[in-house]
Design a protein around this motif. Structure first.
Motif, PDB file in Angstrom:
ATOM      1  N   ARG A  13       0.847  -1.194   0.000  1.00 31.70           N
ATOM      2  CA  ARG A  13       0.000   0.000   0.000  1.00 31.70           C
ATOM      3  C   ARG A  13       0.879   1.238   0.000  1.00 31.70           C
ATOM      4  O   ARG A  13       1.760   1.393   0.829  1.00 31.70           O
ATOM      5  N   LEU A  14       0.664   2.121  -0.966  1.00 36.06           N
ATOM      6  CA  LEU A  14       1.387   3.386  -1.037  1.00 36.06           C
ATOM      7  C   LEU A  14       0.945   4.286   0.109  1.00 36.06           C
ATOM      8  O   LEU A  14      -0.246   4.471   0.338  1.00 36.06           O
ATOM      9  N   LEU A  15       1.915   4.828   0.843  1.00 41.78           N
ATOM     10  CA  LEU A  15       1.611   5.710   1.962  1.00 41.78           C
ATOM     11  C   LEU A  15       1.647   7.169   1.540  1.00 41.78           C
ATOM     12  O   LEU A  15       2.495   7.582   0.747  1.00 41.78           O
ATOM     13  N   ARG A  16       0.724   7.946   2.107  1.00 45.69           N
ATOM     14  CA  ARG A  16       0.653   9.389   1.868  1.00 45.69           C
ATOM     15  C   ARG A  16       0.960  10.121   3.169  1.00 45.69           C
ATOM     16  O   ARG A  16       0.834   9.574   4.252  1.00 45.69           O
ATOM     17  N   ASP A  17       1.342  11.387   3.039  1.00 48.46           N
ATOM     18  CA  ASP A  17       1.655  12.201   4.207  1.00 48.46           C
ATOM     19  C   ASP A  17       0.468  12.227   5.172  1.00 48.46           C
ATOM     20  O   ASP A  17      -0.681  12.433   4.758  1.00 48.46           O
TER      21      ASP A  17
END
Length: 202
Positions: free
Chosen positions: A179-183
């Motif tokens: 899963r790509l993490l965002r700020d």
């Protein structure tokens, strides 16, 4: 208008039961795996056969093939002779685990910073800050739940590694995929909450 490239980039996260070792970019159509030093991926342990398995990759899709090894090859705890791999699949060869992850391509202008961290918001380690300053950093809690955050050229990705439940990101299960993490994403490991950030906590 120039068409954007859509092919994903597959990788392997190599680990043992005790530690994460390294990230392996799948940059060849044929990768040999085994104990002998001439293999593309050398796994130096007697539980691994000299020529143990073969990874074939074409157009971003990979297939693992067991080469009649002594101890066999497992994918998601099941013995296989040949198996097409999906994002998040766990390959077990002897004492080693290779987590197969697919990195989606992100346009150059959308790429995140090179530095990030996670801060524990609950649990025994509340307030602790972990810098994502290596290719692979593990994230765990007292219950034995373990995930890894991998820094790739297209961002920071979290992947389930150990434990009976999957990590949650903003309340949604990651499942077996990366899963790509965002700020400012909130990560939960069996009740322990972490905040992912591109900037140091204030």
């Amino acid at each position: 208008m120039q068409q954007r490239e859509t092919t994903a980039s597959p990788k392997l996260l190599l680990s043992t039961a005790s530690q994460q070792l390294r990230q392996i970019v799948i940059d060849k159509p044929r990768l040999t795996i085994g104990r002998r030093p001439y293999n593309d991926i050398m796994l130096d342990d007697l539980t691994v056969s000299g020529e143990h398995a073969l990874l074939l990759t074409r157009a971003g899709a990979s297939v693992i093939e067991d080469l009649r090894s002594r101890n066999g090859t497992l994918v998601n705890d099941e013995p296989v002779i040949q198996r097409a791999l999906l994002d998040g699949d766990r390959i077990e060869i002897g004492i080693y685990r290779l987590q197969y992850v697919i990195e989606p391509l992100i346009p150059e202008g959308d790429r995140p910073p090179e530095w990030a961290c996670v801060e524990a918001l609950s649990g025994d380690a509340i307030g602790k800050v972990i810098a994502i300053d290596r290719a692979i950093v593990s994230l765990s809690n007292a219950s034995g739940q373990v995930a890894v955050i991998a820094r790739r050229k297209n961002g920071f990705f979290i992947t389930h590694l150990e434990g009976t439940t999957f990590p949650l990101v903003n309340g949604e299960s990651t499942g077996l995929i990366s899963r790509l993490l965002r700020d400012d994403d909130l990560i939960e490991l069996a009740g322990t909450i972490f905040r992912f950030s591109y900037a140091p906590p204030s």
